[in-house]
Design an enzyme around this catalytic site. Structure first.
Site, PDB file in Angstrom:
ATOM      1  N   ASP A   1       0.980  -0.722  -0.121  1.00  0.00           N
ATOM      2  CA  ASP A   1      -0.071   0.034  -0.063  1.00  0.00           C
ATOM      3  C   ASP A   1       0.901   1.380  -0.111  1.00  0.00           C
ATOM      4  O   ASP A   1       1.774   1.031  -0.011  1.00  0.00           O
ATOM      5  CB  ASP A   1      -0.910  -0.098   1.226  1.00  0.00           C
ATOM      6  CG  ASP A   1      -1.289   1.497   1.791  1.00  0.00           C
ATOM      7  OD1 ASP A   1      -2.300   1.831   0.821  1.00  0.00           O
ATOM      8  OD2 ASP A   1      -1.647   1.727   2.628  1.00  0.00           O
TER       9      ASP A   1
ATOM     10  N   ASP B   1       0.016   5.146   0.917  1.00  0.00           N
ATOM     11  CA  ASP B   1      -0.143   6.151   2.149  1.00  0.00           C
ATOM     12  C   ASP B   1      -0.481   5.111   3.796  1.00  0.00           C
ATOM     13  O   ASP B   1      -0.574   4.778   3.660  1.00  0.00           O
ATOM     14  CB  ASP B   1      -1.529   6.761   1.842  1.00  0.00           C
ATOM     15  CG  ASP B   1      -1.913   7.612   0.027  1.00  0.00           C
ATOM     16  OD1 ASP B   1      -2.139   8.558  -0.024  1.00  0.00           O
ATOM     17  OD2 ASP B   1      -1.588   6.873  -1.355  1.00  0.00           O
TER      18      ASP B   1
ATOM     19  N   ARG C   1     -14.411  12.541  -1.128  1.00  0.00           N
ATOM     20  CA  ARG C   1     -13.934  13.087  -0.557  1.00  0.00           C
ATOM     21  C   ARG C   1     -12.972  13.820  -1.608  1.00  0.00           C
ATOM     22  O   ARG C   1     -12.436  15.047  -1.981  1.00  0.00           O
ATOM     23  CB  ARG C   1     -12.519  11.946   0.062  1.00  0.00           C
ATOM     24  CG  ARG C   1     -13.210  11.438   1.432  1.00  0.00           C
ATOM     25  CD  ARG C   1     -11.429  10.846   1.958  1.00  0.00           C
ATOM     26  NE  ARG C   1     -11.562   9.630   1.458  1.00  0.00           N
ATOM     27  CZ  ARG C   1     -10.973   8.562   1.396  1.00  0.00           C
ATOM     28  NH1 ARG C   1      -9.816   8.379   1.789  1.00  0.00           N
ATOM     29  NH2 ARG C   1     -11.232   7.102   0.913  1.00  0.00           N
TER      30      ARG C   1
ATOM     31  N   ASP D   1      -1.873  -0.970   6.297  1.00  0.00           N
ATOM     32  CA  ASP D   1      -2.508  -0.449   6.923  1.00  0.00           C
ATOM     33  C   ASP D   1      -4.058   0.231   7.860  1.00  0.00           C
ATOM     34  O   ASP D   1      -4.220   0.059   8.791  1.00  0.00           O
ATOM     35  CB  ASP D   1      -1.464   1.091   7.673  1.00  0.00           C
ATOM     36  CG  ASP D   1      -2.124   2.391   6.389  1.00  0.00           C
ATOM     37  OD1 ASP D   1      -2.897   3.188   7.668  1.00  0.00           O
ATOM     38  OD2 ASP D   1      -2.090   2.142   4.961  1.00  0.00           O
TER      39      ASP D   1
ATOM     40  N   ASN E   1      -8.994  -0.929   3.768  1.00  0.00           N
ATOM     41  CA  ASN E   1      -8.752  -1.678   1.900  1.00  0.00           C
ATOM     42  C   ASN E   1      -8.072  -2.323   1.745  1.00  0.00           C
ATOM     43  O   ASN E   1      -7.432  -3.299   0.399  1.00  0.00           O
ATOM     44  CB  ASN E   1      -8.851  -0.070   1.753  1.00  0.00           C
ATOM     45  CG  ASN E   1      -7.863   0.355   1.093  1.00  0.00           C
ATOM     46  OD1 ASN E   1      -7.154   0.795   2.587  1.00  0.00           O
ATOM     47  ND2 ASN E   1      -7.535   1.336   0.193  1.00  0.00           N
TER      48      ASN E   1
END
Length: 248
Positions: free
Chosen positions: A40, A42, A86, A202, A205
């Site tokens: 991942d 971010d 978002r 983290d 998803n």
């Protein structure tokens, strides 16, 4: 953590070293047993949530960050809709503002470059699969010389974000299901089993792809992710994963 060999989530994790816990695996492991590592972006490979920092330029960081946090904790089940909400709030942000986010706020997390380099030296292919945006993933791909990426495209018109994303040949939004699909597709294209993949993330998803990989790793993760991962790095950098592997 594969669908067939995932550890019992009721089995408590054991502390292998301070801030590093394991379940369902017995170190030392062999890095040569794996052929792919998927990350991942971010809050895993990098230190920020890019969408939150872009929103700061629109004066909407608190609003967007609250949605991001809820999505990453698994409290919002429709990730695609949460991302559309978002991104809509980013309308009007300049590309120049995104450039500043990359230049001034985005940093690789500690140990990221070291872990990637160690995996590459051991012959693993590298995959960056993100619910974030190609504006950033393409740069991280080039910076770390990663092999594959998949993420979302922000629509731009006249140097400004429109508040929408652009559909891609594989679909509309890279969510948890798409992360899982990309991991499996990449394994298939490499001619390897998902058991030969490591998946690291983290947020909620990331769980679908982590659930297919032979080794799942939670990095400073949300509680739901730590509870299901085979390895949890709760202190220190990403390269702490290497502590579980025998030195060749």
């Amino acid at each position: 953590m594969t669908a067939s060999s995932a550890p019992d989530h009721a089995t408590p994790a054991t502390e292998f070293a301070p801030g590093l816990s394991v379940r369902g695996v017995t170190p030392p492991l062999k890095l040569a047993d794996f052929k792919l590592i998927a990350f991942d972006m971010d809050s895993t490979l990098i230190n920020i949530e890019c969408v939150d920092e872009i929103a700061d330029a629109a004066g909407r960081k608190a609003e967007v960050a609250a949605i991001t946090e809820a999505a990453m904790r698994g409290e919002i089940t429709d990730y695609k809709e949460s991302l559309r909400q978002r991104v809509a709030l980013l309308k009007g942000v300049t590309v120049a503002s995104m450039e500043r986010v990359y230049a001034e706020r985005l940093q690789l997390n500690p140990g990221a470059a070291e872990l990637v380099a160690a995996c590459q030296a051991a012959g693993l292919k590298t995959l960056l699969v993100s619910g974030g945006f190609t504006f950033f993933t393409d740069r991280i791909r080039d910076r770390l010389r990663l092999d594959f990426t998949r993420s979302n495209v922000l629509e731009v018109a006249g140097g400004l974000l429109t508040g929408r994303m652009v559909d891609q040949p594989w679909g509309d939004i890279c969510d948890g299901a798409e992360k899982r699909r990309m991991l499996l597709e990449t394994c298939a294209s490499l001619g390897i089993s998902p058991r030969q993949a490591i998946a690291m993330g983290d947020g909620a998803n990331d769980l679908p792809m982590m659930g297919e990989a032979g080794l799942s790793v939670a990095y400073h993760a949300k509680p739901a992710v730590r509870a299901q991962a085979m390895v949890a790095i709760n202190e220190g950098g990403l390269d702490r994963l290497l502590e579980l592997f025998a030195v060749a």
